[in-house]
Design a protein around this motif. Structure first.
Motif, PDB file in Angstrom:
ATOM      1  N   ALA A   1       0.900  -1.270  -0.064  1.00 22.71           N
ATOM      2  CA  ALA A   1      -0.053   0.016   0.134  1.00 22.71           C
ATOM      3  C   ALA A   1       0.853   1.336  -0.017  1.00 22.71           C
ATOM      4  N   ASP A   2       2.050   1.173   0.647  1.00 24.96           N
ATOM      5  CA  ASP A   2       3.017   2.537   0.696  1.00 24.96           C
ATOM      6  C   ASP A   2       3.482   2.580  -0.595  1.00 24.96           C
ATOM      7  N   VAL A   3       3.971   1.575  -1.512  1.00 24.01           N
ATOM      8  CA  VAL A   3       4.432   1.819  -2.775  1.00 24.01           C
ATOM      9  C   VAL A   3       3.330   2.487  -3.673  1.00 24.01           C
TER      10      VAL A   3
ATOM     11  N   SER B   1      -2.781   9.227  -0.022  1.00 20.14           N
ATOM     12  CA  SER B   1      -2.266   8.694   1.080  1.00 20.14           C
ATOM     13  C   SER B   1      -2.425   7.067   0.980  1.00 20.14           C
ATOM     14  N   THR B   2      -1.761   6.484   2.210  1.00 21.59           N
ATOM     15  CA  THR B   2      -2.076   5.002   2.043  1.00 21.59           C
ATOM     16  C   THR B   2      -3.775   4.784   2.528  1.00 21.59           C
ATOM     17  N   ARG B   3      -4.112   5.473   3.262  1.00 17.23           N
ATOM     18  CA  ARG B   3      -5.768   5.086   3.462  1.00 17.23           C
ATOM     19  C   ARG B   3      -6.547   5.280   2.297  1.00 17.23           C
ATOM     20  N   THR B   4      -6.083   6.296   1.474  1.00 20.70           N
ATOM     21  CA  THR B   4      -6.800   6.472  -0.093  1.00 20.70           C
ATOM     22  C   THR B   4      -6.705   5.334  -0.797  1.00 20.70           C
TER      23      THR B   4
ATOM     24  N   ARG C   1      -8.901   2.590   0.518  1.00 18.83           N
ATOM     25  CA  ARG C   1     -10.320   2.671  -0.073  1.00 18.83           C
ATOM     26  C   ARG C   1     -10.534   2.259  -1.367  1.00 18.83           C
ATOM     27  N   ASP C   2      -9.394   2.617  -2.337  1.00 21.42           N
ATOM     28  CA  ASP C   2      -9.584   2.242  -3.553  1.00 21.42           C
ATOM     29  C   ASP C   2      -9.651   0.803  -3.784  1.00 21.42           C
ATOM     30  N   ILE C   3      -8.697   0.046  -3.145  1.00 21.78           N
ATOM     31  CA  ILE C   3      -8.547  -1.559  -3.093  1.00 21.78           C
ATOM     32  C   ILE C   3     -10.050  -1.985  -2.893  1.00 21.78           C
ATOM     33  N   GLU C   4     -10.768  -1.337  -1.744  1.00 20.09           N
ATOM     34  CA  GLU C   4     -11.791  -1.820  -1.447  1.00 20.09           C
ATOM     35  C   GLU C   4     -12.999  -1.525  -2.539  1.00 20.09           C
TER      36      GLU C   4
END
Length: 327
Positions: free
Chosen positions: A21-23, A31-34, A37-40
């Motif tokens: 997620a960081d990469v 952001s990692t949080r974004t 959310r996109d993965i979901e």
């Protein structure tokens, strides 16, 4: 914006495999949080994204997953189609491959973009074969079989044998270590090394080529742009003549077309231009400036001014008599 980012995320996973997620956040500049959310959102839409847990984990797509190019917007599609109208691919023998690729791109476009992008591309022309003065740009064709062998060796990292005809010499076979291919103004060049020395070969002078099985001696990573700049600078420094010229702006392009390179350009108060140019030698400079007559003046070196003065004096003496005196 989010739709474009989701497509980019899928393409990153397709092209580079498992990523954390960081990469992904760094690549997408979010952001990692974004990213999470996109993965979901992708999972909810049926895209087979799965997570690997642990220190070496990350996100990946199920093997074999493919998607259409529905993420292309109108301008992206137009950019691809317009780029495909250039002629650089002819130099490297890729015209048929490019045409095939463009057909696939158009076929994969969303219906809403397909017609408009194709029609828009018809209104943009890149590098036509004839300029405004009706001068046809001549590109020497490289035999398809020769270009195929050169391309294969460059991409595979193998040594290459070429039958090369240097200026004023008979064709000779040479074995080189290919580095990369460059096209400049419809001229193609092979950047290579031979016996440890840098070499630049014009593709149009290659009469035959053979990819060899031995690996080429070359670095794994190269910066072709930097290498080309370095070799261009070296080329201009080897035995060429630097000339300072004043020229009528209306004849600027004629002078630039004759010169090897332009080193500097500044305007004069009277509207003329001062140029620092590179020519192959003194004869080349004299011939080029003579074509422009009073529209150009050599300022330096003095030897060039003297040569042009002698030529002009001889020409004036030849035509000193009137037309009626000619028998």
């Amino acid at each position: 914006m989010r739709a474009d980012r989701l497509v980019s995320l899928v393409l990153l996973l397709r092209q580079r495999g498992q990523l954390t997620a960081d990469v992904l956040a760094t690549e997408l500049e979010v952001s990692t949080r974004t990213v999470l959310r996109d993965i979901e959102a992708l999972s909810a839409a049926g895209v087979p994204v799965y997570a690997e847990r642990g220190r070496h984990g990350g996100f990946a797509l199920l093997p074999g997953f493919r998607t259409e190019l529905t993420g292309l917007n109108h301008d992206e599609a137009l950019a691809l189609l317009t780029a495909g109208s250039g002629r650089g691919e002819q130099v490297f023998g890729l015209s048929s491959a490019l045409a095939s690729a463009m057909r696939k791109v158009v076929d994969a476009l969303p219906e809403s973009h397909r017609t408009t992008a194709s029609e828009a591309a018809q209104r943009i022309l890149v590098d036509p074969e004839t300029d405004l003065l009706s001068r046809r740009l001549i590109t020497k064709e490289v035999p398809d079989a020769t270009m195929l062998e050169v391309r294969r060796a460059v991409l595979a990292g193998h040594k290459l044998r070429v039958l090369y005809a240097a200026t004023g010499q008979e064709p000779q076979w040479r074995t080189v270590d290919p580095i990369g291919l460059v096209t400049v103004r419809d001229r193609g060049y092979l950047l290579a090394r031979r016996s440890g020395e840098d070499r630049t070969y014009r593709l149009s002078r290659m009469q035959a080529a053979e990819e060899l099985p031995e690996p080429a001696e070359r670095p794994n990573q190269v910066d072709l742009d930097r290498i080309w700049r370095d070799r261009s600078a070296q080329f201009l420094a080897d035995g060429h003549l630097t000339v300072h010229v004043r020229v009528n702006p209306a004849r600027r392009e004629d002078l630039l077309n004759a010169a090897v390179a332009v080193r500097a350009e500044t305007p004069d108060p009277d509207g003329c231009l001062r140029l620092e140019l590179t020519f192959q030698d003194a004869w080349h400079a004299e011939w080029s400036l003579w074509q422009l007559g009073p529209n150009a003046e050599a300022l330096h070196p003095q030897s060039l001014r003297t040569a042009l003065h002698k030529r002009a004096t001889a020409m004036a003496a030849r035509y000193e008599s009137t037309v009626g005196d000619v028998t």
